[in-house]
Design a protein around this motif. Sequence first.
Motif, PDB file in Angstrom:
ATOM      1  N   ASP A  61       0.818  -1.209   0.000  1.00 57.98           N
ATOM      2  CA  ASP A  61       0.000   0.000   0.000  1.00 57.98           C
ATOM      3  C   ASP A  61       0.853   1.261   0.000  1.00 57.98           C
ATOM      4  O   ASP A  61       0.332   2.367  -0.007  1.00 57.98           O
ATOM      5  N   LYS A  62       2.177   1.092   0.003  1.00 58.16           N
ATOM      6  CA  LYS A  62       3.069   2.254  -0.002  1.00 58.16           C
ATOM      7  C   LYS A  62       4.003   2.261  -1.213  1.00 58.16           C
ATOM      8  O   LYS A  62       4.113   3.255  -1.910  1.00 58.16           O
ATOM      9  N   VAL A  63       4.699   1.148  -1.448  1.00 59.09           N
ATOM     10  CA  VAL A  63       5.737   1.122  -2.475  1.00 59.09           C
ATOM     11  C   VAL A  63       5.672  -0.188  -3.245  1.00 59.09           C
ATOM     12  O   VAL A  63       4.980  -1.131  -2.854  1.00 59.09           O
ATOM     13  N   SER A  64       6.416  -0.246  -4.367  1.00 60.98           N
ATOM     14  CA  SER A  64       6.596  -1.470  -5.130  1.00 60.98           C
ATOM     15  C   SER A  64       7.962  -2.054  -4.789  1.00 60.98           C
ATOM     16  O   SER A  64       8.937  -1.318  -4.613  1.00 60.98           O
ATOM     17  N   VAL A  65       8.028  -3.373  -4.698  1.00 55.51           N
ATOM     18  CA  VAL A  65       9.254  -4.051  -4.293  1.00 55.51           C
ATOM     19  C   VAL A  65       9.622  -5.080  -5.355  1.00 55.51           C
ATOM     20  O   VAL A  65       8.791  -5.904  -5.739  1.00 55.51           O
ATOM     21  N   LYS A  93      10.694   3.194  -5.802  1.00 53.39           N
ATOM     22  CA  LYS A  93      11.798   2.846  -4.903  1.00 53.39           C
ATOM     23  C   LYS A  93      11.746   3.563  -3.561  1.00 53.39           C
ATOM     24  O   LYS A  93      12.658   3.423  -2.756  1.00 53.39           O
ATOM     25  N   LEU A  94      10.694   4.339  -3.316  1.00 53.03           N
ATOM     26  CA  LEU A  94      10.618   5.068  -2.053  1.00 53.03           C
ATOM     27  C   LEU A  94      10.460   4.103  -0.885  1.00 53.03           C
ATOM     28  O   LEU A  94       9.732   3.112  -0.971  1.00 53.03           O
ATOM     29  N   THR A  95      11.132   4.409   0.211  1.00 58.02           N
ATOM     30  CA  THR A  95      10.986   3.613   1.424  1.00 58.02           C
ATOM     31  C   THR A  95       9.916   4.234   2.313  1.00 58.02           C
ATOM     32  O   THR A  95       9.487   5.370   2.105  1.00 58.02           O
ATOM     33  N   MET A  96       9.509   3.493   3.327  1.00 58.87           N
ATOM     34  CA  MET A  96       8.504   3.995   4.261  1.00 58.87           C
ATOM     35  C   MET A  96       9.002   5.252   4.974  1.00 58.87           C
ATOM     36  O   MET A  96       8.256   6.222   5.141  1.00 58.87           O
ATOM     37  N   ASP A  97      10.274   5.247   5.383  1.00 57.89           N
ATOM     38  CA  ASP A  97      10.822   6.392   6.105  1.00 57.89           C
ATOM     39  C   ASP A  97      10.803   7.649   5.251  1.00 57.89           C
ATOM     40  O   ASP A  97      10.686   8.763   5.782  1.00 57.89           O
ATOM     41  N   GLU A  98      10.944   7.495   3.942  1.00 57.68           N
ATOM     42  CA  GLU A  98      10.988   8.651   3.051  1.00 57.68           C
ATOM     43  C   GLU A  98       9.609   9.244   2.786  1.00 57.68           C
ATOM     44  O   GLU A  98       9.493  10.275   2.128  1.00 57.68           O
ATOM     45  N   MET A  99       8.558   8.591   3.275  1.00 55.80           N
ATOM     46  CA  MET A  99       7.205   9.097   3.069  1.00 55.80           C
ATOM     47  C   MET A  99       6.482   9.406   4.373  1.00 55.80           C
ATOM     48  O   MET A  99       5.284   9.623   4.383  1.00 55.80           O
ATOM     49  N   GLN A 100       7.210   9.433   5.486  1.00 56.73           N
ATOM     50  CA  GLN A 100       6.594   9.683   6.777  1.00 56.73           C
ATOM     51  C   GLN A 100       7.208  10.913   7.447  1.00 56.73           C
ATOM     52  O   GLN A 100       8.345  11.287   7.166  1.00 56.73           O
ATOM     53  N   GLY A 101       6.431  11.538   8.318  1.00 53.58           N
ATOM     54  CA  GLY A 101       6.943  12.621   9.138  1.00 53.58           C
ATOM     55  C   GLY A 101       6.799  14.009   8.568  1.00 53.58           C
ATOM     56  O   GLY A 101       7.310  14.969   9.149  1.00 53.58           O
ATOM     57  N   GLY A 102       6.127  14.171   7.425  1.00 55.33           N
ATOM     58  CA  GLY A 102       5.970  15.495   6.841  1.00 55.33           C
ATOM     59  C   GLY A 102       5.156  16.417   7.735  1.00 55.33           C
ATOM     60  O   GLY A 102       4.240  15.983   8.432  1.00 55.33           O
ATOM     61  N   THR A 103       5.477  17.712   7.721  1.00 57.43           N
ATOM     62  CA  THR A 103       4.740  18.689   8.530  1.00 57.43           C
ATOM     63  C   THR A 103       3.889  19.618   7.666  1.00 57.43           C
ATOM     64  O   THR A 103       2.971  20.266   8.167  1.00 57.43           O
ATOM     65  N   PHE A 104       4.206  19.720   6.379  1.00 57.76           N
ATOM     66  CA  PHE A 104       3.461  20.566   5.449  1.00 57.76           C
ATOM     67  C   PHE A 104       3.697  19.994   4.057  1.00 57.76           C
ATOM     68  O   PHE A 104       4.729  19.359   3.808  1.00 57.76           O
ATOM     69  N   THR A 105       2.743  20.183   3.146  1.00 55.18           N
ATOM     70  CA  THR A 105       2.848  19.575   1.819  1.00 55.18           C
ATOM     71  C   THR A 105       2.607  20.605   0.731  1.00 55.18           C
ATOM     72  O   THR A 105       1.785  21.516   0.883  1.00 55.18           O
TER      73      THR A 105
END
Length: 530
Positions: A165-169, A435-447
């Motif tokens: 549900d986040k990335v392709s592997v 190729k995005l990892t979970m860490d690279e898509m979490q923690g945003g404060t503004f978009t």
Amino acid sequence: MSTEVRVPTLGESVSEATVATWFKKPGDSVEADEMLCELETDKVTVEVPSPAAGTMGEIVAAEGETVGVDALLATIEEGAGAKPKDDKSKDDKAKDAGKPGRDDLPSADKPARQTEKSTGDGGGSIDVMVPTLGESVSEATVSTWFKKAGDTVEADEMLCELETDKVSVEVPSPGAGTLAEILAAEGDTVQAGGKLAVLSSGSDADVAQATETAPAGGGQYQQPKAGVADREDIEDAPSAKKAMAEAGLSPDQVTGTGRDGRIMKEDVAKAAKGGAPAPKAQDAPAPAKRAASPADDADREERVKMTRLRQTIARRLKDSQNTAAMLTTYNEVDMTEVMALRAEYKEEFQKKHGVKLGFMSFFTKACVHALNEVPEVNAEIDGTDIVYKNFVHMGMAVGTPSGLVVPVIRDAHQMSFAEIEKSIGEMGAKARDGKLTMDEMQGGTFTISNGGVYGSLLSSPILNPPQSGILGMHKIQDRPMAIKGEVVIRPMMYLALSYDHRIVDGKGAVTFLVRVKEALEDPRRLLMDL
């Protein structure tokens, strides 16, 4: 003696979860660290491993129940655990003792899913396993197989692609040999650490032959009898269906190379590149047509299962609308100064920094500048608390063939124009390649969401929870503007700020957007911190 199974820490600002699935029932043997159940939060899916080996005792929280952090889920009764994973099977013991096991049976009597490893001179078998899918991701869907049973593969050659549900592997081959057996078909859901296929490292493809000729009921894949398969009964690869829809091709225009003639993603690419074949005779229009009925419409429809990523996008967007008191305010910005500055320095900028100077770095800098003045737009609600962020992790919404993803550029407030452009380029490439990892898509404060690249003139972006603000950029369009009493043509862009009215007042939202507008219309204000 019993061991308690409790709800683990669920993540920042997450206090409860729903029990989604129990993989064990009372009385089942479990091993230490074996997955017992899965919890769903509004952000991620969390696996709960067994804290000890033993027997599953009482399940306290049933599927569908909401539980808090550290709540009791179940108990493990110690002393009656499952046998260790490295215990030999009865067939292995029989082989060690010189007695005939399953491997000594005729090929027709072997189970189709035989995966026992051989150590004889004829070679052995290697299990192809589901790799680690990322933090809090427990399962994936098999998207595409690039090889079929019986194919020869090289070490590290890509065998298949999994979709979460986040990335392709991508799953590479663990060794060289022959793909003997595929255990998880396209569209199947597999667990992290599960088995996907068996690779024969021997000199022949006997295992693959045994698999394809297995009797009915012996395995998942069986070779159909000649003349039995019908095009209507063949389920094409989900990725191929999507590719055909995007290319405007029908199944009759693509030659399938998969099992039973099923169409694969690469078949669609070949058909699109080589041009569609001439229409078949039976496709010629009939001399006369009767009025279409609802039943006829159903025959012309195509039903494709939503990908896990698309399901997650749909759920989160709807949750955002249902949770936040979302409102949007608009403004417009004259891009004359930014475009002039970019045109003047873009070649020198690229020569020095090795990256092109785009508009996104200007908008990122302008947003950071505005967030410093209106900090509530960079905050989030946690229960009855407001959490103010003294940093800016900027989310960049990126459209990919699989759906919308939002990679996060961390500590954007400390970056230069060049660092921002490099980060945007790297994240964008990873997003397009899956190729995005979970860490690279979490923690945003503004978009920031740039719909202008697709030609959007004006839109209302939806919040990316738990964030309280998102800026929508749009197409730059020449429009007549009144400047100092004269009508002149200027490159204008509409800006849209969607915000959570529970935490951001109208005054703060308008002030934020005005500060962004001022910084872009006079970039020198960014240098002066004005």
